[in-house]
Design a protein around this motif. Structure first.
Motif, mmCIF file in Angstrom:
data_model
loop_
_atom_site.group_PDB
_atom_site.id
_atom_site.type_symbol
_atom_site.label_atom_id
_atom_site.label_comp_id
_atom_site.label_asym_id
_atom_site.label_seq_id
_atom_site.Cartn_x
_atom_site.Cartn_y
_atom_site.Cartn_z
ATOM 1 N N ALA A 15 0.798 -1.225 0.000
ATOM 2 C CA ALA A 15 0.000 0.000 0.000
ATOM 3 C C ALA A 15 0.828 1.272 0.000
ATOM 4 N N ALA A 16 2.143 1.185 0.055
ATOM 5 C CA ALA A 16 2.975 2.386 0.078
ATOM 6 C C ALA A 16 3.565 2.659 -1.293
ATOM 7 N N VAL A 17 3.499 3.905 -1.723
ATOM 8 C CA VAL A 17 4.112 4.311 -2.975
ATOM 9 C C VAL A 17 5.539 4.776 -2.686
ATOM 10 N N ILE A 18 6.512 4.292 -3.436
ATOM 11 C CA ILE A 18 7.898 4.688 -3.276
ATOM 12 C C ILE A 18 8.239 5.698 -4.362
ATOM 13 N N ALA A 19 8.548 6.920 -3.961
ATOM 14 C CA ALA A 19 8.876 7.980 -4.919
ATOM 15 C C ALA A 19 10.385 8.126 -4.980
ATOM 16 N N THR A 20 10.980 7.990 -6.160
ATOM 17 C CA THR A 20 12.442 8.003 -6.238
ATOM 18 C C THR A 20 12.976 9.015 -7.242
ATOM 19 N N ALA A 32 -2.769 8.278 -6.625
ATOM 20 C CA ALA A 32 -4.126 8.380 -6.083
ATOM 21 C C ALA A 32 -4.469 7.223 -5.157
ATOM 22 N N GLN A 33 -3.769 6.086 -5.287
ATOM 23 C CA GLN A 33 -4.063 4.929 -4.453
ATOM 24 C C GLN A 33 -3.199 4.858 -3.196
ATOM 25 N N ALA A 34 -2.298 5.811 -3.034
ATOM 26 C CA ALA A 34 -1.344 5.735 -1.932
ATOM 27 C C ALA A 34 -2.031 5.922 -0.583
ATOM 28 N N THR A 35 -1.727 5.037 0.349
ATOM 29 C CA THR A 35 -2.166 5.226 1.728
ATOM 30 C C THR A 35 -1.020 5.720 2.604
ATOM 31 N N VAL A 36 0.194 5.293 2.279
ATOM 32 C CA VAL A 36 1.393 5.823 2.917
ATOM 33 C C VAL A 36 2.388 6.156 1.822
ATOM 34 N N PRO A 53 -6.158 11.095 -1.951
ATOM 35 C CA PRO A 53 -7.306 11.164 -1.032
ATOM 36 C C PRO A 53 -7.285 10.087 0.054
ATOM 37 N N ALA A 54 -6.580 8.995 -0.178
ATOM 38 C CA ALA A 54 -6.536 7.911 0.809
ATOM 39 C C ALA A 54 -5.317 8.000 1.724
ATOM 40 N N LEU A 55 -4.563 9.076 1.627
ATOM 41 C CA LEU A 55 -3.290 9.177 2.337
ATOM 42 C C LEU A 55 -3.480 9.146 3.853
ATOM 43 N N ARG A 56 -2.705 8.275 4.514
ATOM 44 C CA ARG A 56 -2.767 8.130 5.970
ATOM 45 C C ARG A 56 -1.426 8.393 6.637
ATOM 46 N N GLY A 57 -0.386 8.646 5.858
ATOM 47 C CA GLY A 57 0.904 8.921 6.468
ATOM 48 C C GLY A 57 1.961 9.279 5.449
ATOM 49 N N LEU A 58 2.905 10.133 5.861
ATOM 50 C CA LEU A 58 4.041 10.525 5.032
ATOM 51 C C LEU A 58 5.316 10.127 5.768
#
Length: 313
Positions: A15-20, A32-36, A53-58
Motif C-alpha cells: 500500500a505504500a508508494v515509493i517515490a524516487t 491516487a491509491q497511496a495510503t502511505v 485522497p486515501a493518504l494516511r501517512g508521510l
C-alpha cells in the motif's frame, strides 16, 4: 528506496508508494491509491496531498524531512514520520567531530604540503581547552556532546527550545556563543525563521580566527557573508557538508579557497546507517498501516486523527 520496496513486498504490504527518480510526485499515476507515501527529497505539499485522497501517512526514510509540508499535513491530520535511527545520529556526530579535528589540526593543508614537498604546516591546535559552541540541541547534538565531554573542551549550546540542565554543558545566548567560541557547529534544522541565521551581523560577532562546521543545512548560512569572512581571515577555516544549492556549483567561490573543507552532503553516511534506514522506514510504514503512530512522528502532538492509536511502534 528499492530495498524499502522489496521489504514491503516481502511483508505483503503493497500500500505504500515509493517515490524516487522524479522531482514531481504528480507524475506518478499510482499516487491516487497511496495510503502511505515514502518521500525522499521530493516536494510534497498541498497539491500533492490533494492527489492522494486515501493518504494516511508521510514517511521520510532519513532524519531530514524539510521537503514535506508538515503544517499542511497536520491540517489534514496526516502524520509525518522521519527516520530517526541511532546509527544516523551517531554517524553524523562522529563525522562532525572528525571535521572539527581536521580543522584544528589543519589536515587539509598538511596533506597538501606533503604532496607539494613544502615545509611543515605549523600552528595546529588541540581540541582540549577549546570552547565549542553548538547551535541547536537535537539528537545529533546530544550525540556530539556525549563524545566531546571526554576531550576536556568547554561546551556551549544555544537552542530556541526549552533549555535543560545537563552536566558538562552551558546553555547560552547566541550572541555569547558566537563571541567566545573557538569552534562553532551549526546543528539546527532549517525553517522560515532561521534562514541565513549566520548572516553578516552574526559573522561579525564571532571571534577572529574562529572555525566553522556546518553539517546541518546550507540555508542556515549567508554564503556571501561567510565567503568574505573566510577571505579576510575573520573565519580562519570552515568545513561545509551542506550548501544553499546542491550539488555545489562547479564555479562556486568556496571551491577556490584553501581554508575550506568541502563534502557533498554525505560526510556522515556510513554503511551501518544505510543498513538500518530501510528497516526503520518499513517499521514506520507498517506501524502507520496498522493504525499506530511511530515514535518519530513529527506532528503527533498536533494531530486530530482518531484512526491512529497514540502509541509507539
Amino acid at each position: 528506496m528499492k530495498k524499502i520496496a522489496s521489504l514491503l513486498e516481502a511483508a505483503d504490504r503493497p500500500a505504500a508508494v515509493i517515490a524516487t527518480e522524479s522531482q514531481d510526485l504528480l507524475e506518478f499515476p499510482e499516487l491516487a491509491q497511496a495510503t502511505v507515501l515514502v518521500c525522499l527529497m521530493i516536494p510534497c505539499g498541498a497539491k500533492e496531498m490533494d492527489a492522494m485522497p486515501a493518504l494516511r501517512g508521510l514517511v521520510s526514510p532519513l532524519l531530514g524531512y524539510d521537503w514535506i509540508d508538515v503544517e499542511e499535513a497536520t491540517r489534514r491530520s496526516i502524520p509525518v514520520v522521519n527516520g530517526e535511527i541511532r546509527e544516523s545520529r551517531e554517524s553524523m556526530a562522529e563525522a562532525t567531530i572528525m571535521l572539527v579535528l581536521a580543522l584544528l589540526y589543519r589536515l587539509r593543508e598538511t596533506e597538501a604540503e606533503l604532496r607539494a614537498g613544502g615545509e611543515r604546516v605549523q600552528h595546529r591546535n588541540m581540541l582540549k581547552g577549546r570552547t565549542v559552541g553548538i547551535v541547536g540541541y537535537g539528537g545529533i547534538t546530544r550525540e556530539i556532546v556525549h563524545r566531546l565531554k571526554g576531550w576536556q573542551a568547554t561546551i556551549l549550546v544555544h537552542t530556541r527550545g526549552a533549555q535543560e540542565i545537563e552536566e558538562g554543558i552551558s546553555f547560552v545566548s547566541s550572541d555569547h556563543l558566537l563571541a567566545v567560541s573557538d569552534v562553532v557547529l551549526l546543528m539546527t534544522r532549517l525553517d522560515d525563521g532561521n534562514r541565513h541565521w549566520l548572516d553578516r551581523s552574526r559573522v561579525q560577532l564571532m571571534k577572529r580566527g574562529v572555525l566553522l562546521v556546518n553539517t546541518a543545512r546550507g540555508g542556515l548560512v549567508d554564503e556571501e557573508a561567510l565567503l568574505e569572512a573566510l577571505q579576510s581571515g575573520h573565519v580562519a577555516a570552515a568545513a561545509l557538508d551542506v550548501f544553499e544549492t546542491e550539488p555545489l556549483p562547479a564555479g562556486h567561490a568556496f571551491r577556490q579557497l584553501s581554508n575550506v573543507i568541502l563534502t557533498p552532503h554525505s560526510v556522515g553516511h556510513t554503511a551501518q546507517m544505510f543498513e538500518q534506514i530501510p528497516l526503520t522506514a518499513v517499521a514506520n510504514i507498517v506501524g502507520l498501516l496498522d493504525g499506530k503512530l511511530p515514535e518519530s512522528c513529527k506532528n503527533k502532538s498536533s494531530l486530530n486523527q482518531p484512526a491512529y492509536k497514540q502509541e509507539t511502534t
